[in-house]
Enzyme design. Structure first.
Site: not given
Ligand code: 4AZ
Length: 284
Positions: A89, A143, A238-241
């Protein structure tokens, strides 16, 4: 929603208005906190460094995400001298703003830079990207993406991927570590320096109960795992993905999705690395 950060802002506005229950879809859609995350440091606890964890890398584009944090918008993990895995993603049109990553000409992999406001380490162009064609944005299954680099990462900078035969090593209750430069509060406070938090691997039945299916995604034990802390407070955000979830020196998960961040009832969901390891190996 045009960017990760705008999406976060949009959701924060929503949260400010009413306590809304809006599920998060992977990276570009931030979920509002229902209540718990106000004082919680999400990618929690402690700072770490890319010297200690050289396989933690960042994806950045200054033109799209701003220059102050090297344009960072996703994490990634070095699994071989020329190979980085991340989340599919992170390469979506929603994330990049273009349908083909080649069009984002300043897209770079950032290696060895603990503090994104500095100039340490290296920025590398991407030679090739394989985005899992089976990634399903409805469930968030599959993913994973594989980035190939044109030149080698520093020696010793990679981490082995968990294989199916390793599954007993991260049974429910096992402590894992998650790493990233993402939001530290669930309110859009992005880290400038790399952080890590300890989380526990949860039982698949717990994950299935939290995410039985719906607009946020649906938990599939075969291809996902979930982790969190009792009572919440420690999580990816968010941003850790695309970044790593590690147990005993092995990469077991990639940050993928969840409802909000660090909420007790909604653990973080990760791509199950053992389920995609052979697919990744085919693209190395
Ligand atoms: C994101 O949107 C996201 N708490 C990453 C991790 C988590 C939720 C959203 C898990 O990138």
């Amino acid at each position: 929603m045009r960017s990760v950060f705008r999406a976060v802002l949009r959701c924060r506005v929503l949260v400010a208005g009413v306590v809304a229950v809006l599920p998060a879809l992977a990276i570009p859609m931030a979920a509002p906190a229902t209540s718990a995350s106000a004082n919680e440091v999400v990618v929690g606890g402690t700072p770490t460094t890319t010297d200690q964890e050289p396989w933690v890398v960042a994806l950045g584009s200054r033109s799209r995400f701003g220059a102050d944090r090297s344009g960072q918008f996703c994490g990634g993990v070095a699994v071989g001298p020329h190979t980085v895995v991340t989340a599919a993603h992170c390469f979506s049109t929603e994330a990049l703003g273009v349908s083909d990553w080649h069009q984002l000409t300043d897209l770079r992999l950032i290696v060895g830079r603990t503090d994104l406001t500095g100039t340490g380490g290296e920025e590398m162009p991407l030679a090739d990207v394989w985005v899992n064609p089976a990634f399903d944005p409805a469930t968030n299954a599959g993913d994973v993406a594989v980035i190939t680099l044109g030149h080698s990462l520093p020696a010793g900078a990679s981490i082995p991927m968990a294989q199916p035969s390793d599954t007993a090593d991260y049974a429910p209750g096992t402590q894992a570590e998650v790493y990233g430069w993402g939001d530290t509060t669930g309110r859009g406070d992005y880290a400038t320096s790399l952080r890590t938090a300890p989380v526990s691997i949860f039982a698949d039945t717990t994950c299935e109960k939290a995410y039985p299916g719906g607009t946020d995604g649906s938990y599939q034990a075969a291809t996902m795992l979930c982790a969190g802390a009792q009572g919440g407070g420690k999580d990816a955000c968010q941003g850790d993905s695309g970044g790593p979830l590690v147990v005993g020196g092995r990469l077991v998960g990639l940050v993928s999705w969840g409802n909000g961040c660090a909420l007790a009832e909604y653990p973080g969901v990760y791509t199950r690395v053992s389920a995609v390891a052979s697919l990744v190996a085919q693209h190395m």
